[in-house]
Design a protein around this motif. Sequence first.
Motif, mmCIF file in Angstrom:
data_model
loop_
_atom_site.group_PDB
_atom_site.id
_atom_site.type_symbol
_atom_site.label_atom_id
_atom_site.label_comp_id
_atom_site.label_asym_id
_atom_site.label_seq_id
_atom_site.Cartn_x
_atom_site.Cartn_y
_atom_site.Cartn_z
ATOM 1 N N HIS A 283 16.252 -3.658 3.671
ATOM 2 C CA HIS A 283 17.409 -3.556 1.899
ATOM 3 C C HIS A 283 16.239 -4.813 1.315
ATOM 4 C CE1 HIS A 283 20.578 -1.525 3.468
ATOM 5 N NE2 HIS A 283 20.531 -2.729 4.308
ATOM 6 N N VAL A 284 14.887 -4.721 1.376
ATOM 7 C CA VAL A 284 13.607 -5.571 0.417
ATOM 8 C C VAL A 284 13.956 -5.213 -0.897
ATOM 9 C CG1 VAL A 284 11.857 -6.266 0.300
ATOM 10 C CG2 VAL A 284 12.807 -6.388 2.719
ATOM 11 N N GLU A 285 14.139 -6.007 -2.304
ATOM 12 C CA GLU A 285 14.043 -5.551 -3.546
ATOM 13 C C GLU A 285 12.345 -5.828 -3.302
ATOM 14 O OE1 GLU A 285 14.955 -7.864 -7.305
ATOM 15 O OE2 GLU A 285 16.487 -7.306 -5.797
ATOM 16 N N LEU A 286 11.847 -5.202 -4.253
ATOM 17 C CA LEU A 286 10.408 -4.585 -4.984
ATOM 18 C C LEU A 286 10.182 -5.225 -6.212
ATOM 19 C CD1 LEU A 286 9.346 -1.858 -2.760
ATOM 20 C CD2 LEU A 286 9.167 -4.041 -2.073
ATOM 21 N N ARG A 287 9.500 -6.114 -5.944
ATOM 22 C CA ARG A 287 8.888 -6.092 -7.739
ATOM 23 C C ARG A 287 7.698 -6.400 -8.222
ATOM 24 N NH1 ARG A 287 12.980 -12.111 -8.901
ATOM 25 N NH2 ARG A 287 14.963 -10.934 -7.726
ATOM 26 N N CYS A 288 7.676 -5.254 -8.855
ATOM 27 C CA CYS A 288 6.510 -4.512 -8.833
ATOM 28 C C CYS A 288 5.640 -4.759 -10.033
ATOM 29 C CB CYS A 288 6.296 -2.838 -8.805
ATOM 30 S SG CYS A 288 6.974 -3.049 -7.265
ATOM 31 N N ASP A 289 4.773 -4.657 -10.460
ATOM 32 C CA ASP A 289 3.514 -4.606 -11.927
ATOM 33 C C ASP A 289 3.368 -3.289 -11.703
ATOM 34 O OD1 ASP A 289 1.357 -3.582 -9.736
ATOM 35 O OD2 ASP A 289 0.427 -4.360 -10.413
ATOM 36 N N ALA A 290 3.201 -2.990 -13.462
ATOM 37 C CA ALA A 290 2.957 -1.758 -14.061
ATOM 38 C C ALA A 290 2.582 -0.601 -13.361
ATOM 39 C CB ALA A 290 1.985 -1.433 -14.859
ATOM 40 N N ALA A 291 1.206 -0.985 -11.981
ATOM 41 C CA ALA A 291 0.297 0.322 -11.766
ATOM 42 C C ALA A 291 1.347 0.766 -9.840
ATOM 43 C CB ALA A 291 -0.407 -0.087 -11.157
ATOM 44 N N SER A 292 1.855 -0.477 -9.474
ATOM 45 C CA SER A 292 3.066 -0.658 -7.894
ATOM 46 C C SER A 292 4.099 0.549 -8.553
ATOM 47 C CB SER A 292 2.994 -1.382 -7.609
ATOM 48 O OG SER A 292 3.718 -2.211 -8.150
ATOM 49 N N LEU A 293 4.927 0.011 -9.892
ATOM 50 C CA LEU A 293 6.063 0.465 -10.540
ATOM 51 C C LEU A 293 5.806 1.698 -10.521
ATOM 52 C CD1 LEU A 293 9.267 -0.471 -10.853
ATOM 53 C CD2 LEU A 293 8.320 -0.738 -13.430
ATOM 54 N N ALA A 294 4.824 2.206 -11.230
ATOM 55 C CA ALA A 294 4.362 3.850 -11.170
ATOM 56 C C ALA A 294 4.554 4.727 -10.187
ATOM 57 C CB ALA A 294 3.109 3.490 -12.362
ATOM 58 N N LEU A 295 4.218 3.673 -8.656
ATOM 59 C CA LEU A 295 3.968 4.820 -7.801
ATOM 60 C C LEU A 295 5.659 5.104 -7.002
ATOM 61 C CD1 LEU A 295 0.616 3.013 -6.399
ATOM 62 C CD2 LEU A 295 1.317 5.318 -7.477
ATOM 63 N N LEU A 296 6.490 3.910 -7.379
ATOM 64 C CA LEU A 296 7.032 3.539 -6.345
ATOM 65 C C LEU A 296 8.929 4.172 -7.692
ATOM 66 C CD1 LEU A 296 6.777 0.157 -4.862
ATOM 67 C CD2 LEU A 296 6.802 2.736 -3.380
ATOM 68 N N GLY A 297 8.117 3.929 -8.788
ATOM 69 C CA GLY A 297 9.771 4.433 -9.735
ATOM 70 C C GLY A 297 11.198 4.022 -9.779
ATOM 71 N N ALA A 318 7.424 -9.782 -4.352
ATOM 72 C CA ALA A 318 6.326 -9.062 -5.390
ATOM 73 C C ALA A 318 5.201 -8.368 -4.570
ATOM 74 C CB ALA A 318 5.631 -10.238 -5.578
ATOM 75 N N VAL A 319 4.612 -7.150 -5.646
ATOM 76 C CA VAL A 319 3.778 -6.177 -5.872
ATOM 77 C C VAL A 319 2.863 -6.190 -6.867
ATOM 78 C CG1 VAL A 319 3.329 -3.673 -4.958
ATOM 79 C CG2 VAL A 319 5.348 -5.079 -3.657
ATOM 80 N N HIS A 320 1.653 -6.597 -6.135
ATOM 81 C CA HIS A 320 0.741 -6.467 -7.295
ATOM 82 C C HIS A 320 -0.297 -5.510 -6.897
ATOM 83 C CE1 HIS A 320 -1.046 -7.529 -11.239
ATOM 84 N NE2 HIS A 320 -2.284 -7.943 -10.485
ATOM 85 N N VAL A 321 -0.901 -4.860 -7.728
ATOM 86 C CA VAL A 321 -1.985 -3.524 -7.273
ATOM 87 C C VAL A 321 -3.394 -4.122 -7.786
ATOM 88 C CG1 VAL A 321 -3.927 -1.676 -7.603
ATOM 89 C CG2 VAL A 321 -1.217 -1.632 -7.077
ATOM 90 N N VAL A 322 -4.398 -4.253 -7.285
ATOM 91 C CA VAL A 322 -6.154 -5.186 -8.009
ATOM 92 C C VAL A 322 -6.747 -4.111 -7.392
ATOM 93 C CG1 VAL A 322 -5.146 -7.170 -7.832
ATOM 94 C CG2 VAL A 322 -6.578 -6.110 -5.630
ATOM 95 N N ARG A 323 -8.255 -4.351 -8.388
ATOM 96 C CA ARG A 323 -9.335 -3.889 -8.443
ATOM 97 C C ARG A 323 -9.712 -3.829 -7.059
ATOM 98 N NH1 ARG A 323 -9.253 -5.445 -13.228
ATOM 99 N NH2 ARG A 323 -11.285 -7.047 -12.593
ATOM 100 N N ASP A 324 -10.309 -5.135 -6.898
ATOM 101 C CA ASP A 324 -10.940 -5.646 -5.416
ATOM 102 C C ASP A 324 -10.729 -6.766 -4.947
ATOM 103 O OD1 ASP A 324 -11.935 -7.682 -7.747
ATOM 104 O OD2 ASP A 324 -13.435 -6.185 -8.295
ATOM 105 N N LEU A 325 -11.778 -7.491 -4.267
ATOM 106 C CA LEU A 325 -11.392 -8.338 -3.624
ATOM 107 C C LEU A 325 -11.125 -9.593 -4.463
ATOM 108 C CD1 LEU A 325 -11.237 -10.993 -1.206
ATOM 109 C CD2 LEU A 325 -13.746 -10.085 -0.586
ATOM 110 N N ASP A 326 -12.340 -9.626 -5.161
ATOM 111 C CA ASP A 326 -12.591 -10.508 -6.290
ATOM 112 C C ASP A 326 -11.109 -10.591 -7.242
ATOM 113 O OD1 ASP A 326 -15.130 -11.465 -5.713
ATOM 114 O OD2 ASP A 326 -15.755 -9.464 -7.197
ATOM 115 N N GLU A 327 -10.840 -9.490 -7.585
ATOM 116 C CA GLU A 327 -9.425 -9.870 -8.155
ATOM 117 C C GLU A 327 -8.972 -10.163 -7.058
ATOM 118 O OE1 GLU A 327 -6.286 -7.025 -11.216
ATOM 119 O OE2 GLU A 327 -7.837 -6.139 -10.458
#
Length: 415
Positions: A283-297, A318-327
């Motif tokens: 029952h892990v609660e996920l707290r998402c940025d906009a990109a991951s929230l759009a995927l999980l609803g 917490a969940v955050h989607v990034v562009r690449d390794l640098d980000e």
Amino acid sequence: MNSLESMGKLAKSASYTLSNMSTNQKNEVLDAIAKALCEKSEYILAENAKDMKQAKEKGISESLLDRLKLTEDRIHAMSDGVRELIALPDPIGEVTHMSTRPNGLTIGKKRVPLGVIGIIYEARPNVTVDAACLCLKSGNAVILRGGSEAIFSNLALMKVMQEAGKGAGLCDGAMNLVENTARETAVELMHLNDYLDVLIPRGGKGLIKTVVSSATVPVIETGWGNCHIYVDRDADLTMGVEITNNAKTSRPSVCNAVECVLIHEAVATEFLKKAVPLLDRKHVELRCDAASLALLGARAKAAEDADWDAEYDDYILAVHVVRDLDEAMEFIAAHSTQHSECIVTESYAKAQRFLDEVDAAAVYVNASTRFTDGGEFGMGAEIGISTQKMHARGPMGLEELTSYKYIVYGNGQVR
């Protein structure tokens, strides 16, 4: 002289005796303590039950109750940890870097104890045993000040260790526990400069910041952990899911648990599809940025700015989607507490960049952050995870509880 000053004076006196104890003498005391913990487990568990009852009445979270709870297995694990210390080399007296100068002086460095170590910690009774026995093996006296949530457990554990130690020849004042858990005693310990050589806080962000900002005694800052896992586009996603699940759910209340997962945008959909069913089991609660929230609803909730810097100590990720390794590395640099950071990737080049460029006490490639632990690193128990860079960094075992002095041999040289 008040009670804490008296304790400090006794500990200071004991530190001189401890610094000259032989390895065999210290190991005999540790062996007696290891046996006594098992023999007195019924008494220890009865006292721990009092703490658990009060904690439940106060509505403490399940993850924090897990920190507080003792079981027969956990007591035996404490005992095993003490026996592991017995098997480890004694650092005290080791002489290193011996060299002879042009004038004939022979100069070396010899490991010595720090002296008297004060430790302020929260609701984890195992710290009472780990800290006291680590300090003993490294020749240090210790003054422990635990939290009110674990006072019955801590008193019981200290009583068992003191009685066992005394029976094996341990001097009075070597192991001490402050029985008064009022805030004033913590403040007083932070200013016990005449007796303490170093103070180590072990707990959450609030405790550590208070000690670092308020203490006049030298402080070794141990880490609250805002740990990250970055799942690269070249990751084995099944591996990434297993690592993330382990790092979050195996024991979420500890400082090496992951608090934020960063996912490359190219694999975010597939990774979350694999990860969510596993995280759902706890029952892990996920707290998402906009990109991951759009995927999980509706499965997730929108993260707030504070979530990127949080140590949850709970089933929250917490969940955050990034562009690449640098980000990903920029994000870690901005929000990390420099505890433990991980990359999951099959790319050797990216793994090496992550190891080279991420600033943390422990940096992982394809392994759970939960391994940042003295026992897992072969040190036996640990006093804490240092996230600073002065004196010690990472899991603090026996060597990290020592200092050194220079020893100089001459044959009449004058300057």
